[in-house]
Design a protein around this motif. Structure first.
Motif, short mmCIF file in Angstrom:
data_model
loop_
_atom_site.label_atom_id
_atom_site.label_comp_id
_atom_site.label_asym_id
_atom_site.label_seq_id
_atom_site.Cartn_x
_atom_site.Cartn_y
_atom_site.Cartn_z
N GLU A 24 0.83 -1.19 0.00
CA GLU A 24 0.00 0.00 0.00
C GLU A 24 0.87 1.25 0.00
O GLU A 24 0.53 2.24 -0.63
N SER A 25 2.00 1.20 0.70
CA SER A 25 2.90 2.35 0.74
C SER A 25 4.26 1.92 1.28
O SER A 25 4.41 0.87 1.90
N VAL A 26 5.25 2.77 1.02
CA VAL A 26 6.57 2.63 1.63
C VAL A 26 6.63 3.72 2.70
O VAL A 26 6.59 4.90 2.38
N SER A 27 6.68 3.31 3.97
CA SER A 27 6.63 4.30 5.04
C SER A 27 8.01 4.81 5.44
O SER A 27 8.12 5.86 6.07
N SER A 28 9.04 4.07 5.07
CA SER A 28 10.41 4.58 5.29
C SER A 28 11.38 3.83 4.39
O SER A 28 11.11 2.71 3.97
N PHE A 29 12.49 4.49 4.08
CA PHE A 29 13.56 3.84 3.33
C PHE A 29 14.86 4.55 3.61
O PHE A 29 14.89 5.72 3.96
N GLN A 30 15.94 3.79 3.52
CA GLN A 30 17.26 4.38 3.70
C GLN A 30 18.29 3.57 2.93
O GLN A 30 18.15 2.37 2.74
N ARG A 31 19.30 4.25 2.49
CA ARG A 31 20.43 3.62 1.81
C ARG A 31 21.32 3.02 2.89
O ARG A 31 21.52 3.62 3.94
N THR A 32 21.83 1.82 2.67
CA THR A 32 22.76 1.18 3.60
C THR A 32 24.07 0.89 2.87
O THR A 32 24.15 1.09 1.65
N ARG A 37 17.25 -0.45 2.86
CA ARG A 37 16.35 -0.99 3.89
C ARG A 37 15.06 -0.18 3.82
O ARG A 37 15.10 1.05 3.85
N LEU A 38 13.92 -0.87 3.71
CA LEU A 38 12.62 -0.22 3.59
C LEU A 38 11.65 -0.78 4.61
O LEU A 38 11.80 -1.91 5.06
N THR A 39 10.63 0.02 4.91
CA THR A 39 9.47 -0.47 5.63
C THR A 39 8.29 -0.30 4.70
O THR A 39 8.03 0.82 4.23
N VAL A 40 7.62 -1.40 4.41
CA VAL A 40 6.52 -1.42 3.45
C VAL A 40 5.24 -1.79 4.19
O VAL A 40 5.22 -2.75 4.96
#
Length: 86
Positions: A24-32, A37-40
């Motif tokens: 439904e959405s990507v609530s956070s993402f970051q480059r590692t 790393r994502l929260t979906v």
């Protein structure tokens, strides 16, 4: 490597292929150092009314090429419920 929005879109598609759940959405993402790393957020169970549907947050890891290397469910909640403050 694709641009950020393309990488996030592909991650959601890969998660859907593995779980059968639509993102439904990507609530956070970051480059590692190793990729991304994502929260979906996904709908796990649709109910009527929609505010009673069960959603879940998944942590998703991608490699440098944007390929999914792992995921895990970290939270399950009803759409209409906010997190409680402690």
């Amino acid at each position: 490597m694709a641009n950020t929005s393309e990488t996030l879109r592909r991650a959601c598609e890969q998660l859907a292929e593995l779980t059968g759940l639509t993102a439904e959405s990507v609530s956070s993402f970051q480059r590692t150092d190793d990729g991304w790393r994502l929260t979906v957020e996904v709908v796990e169970l649709t109910r009527v009314p929609e505010t009673m549907s069960l959603l879940a947050s998944y942590d998703v890891e991608l490699d440098e090429d944007g390929e999914l290397t792992g995921y895990r469910r970290v939270r399950r909640y009803e759409r209409g419920r906010a997190d409680r403050q402690r």
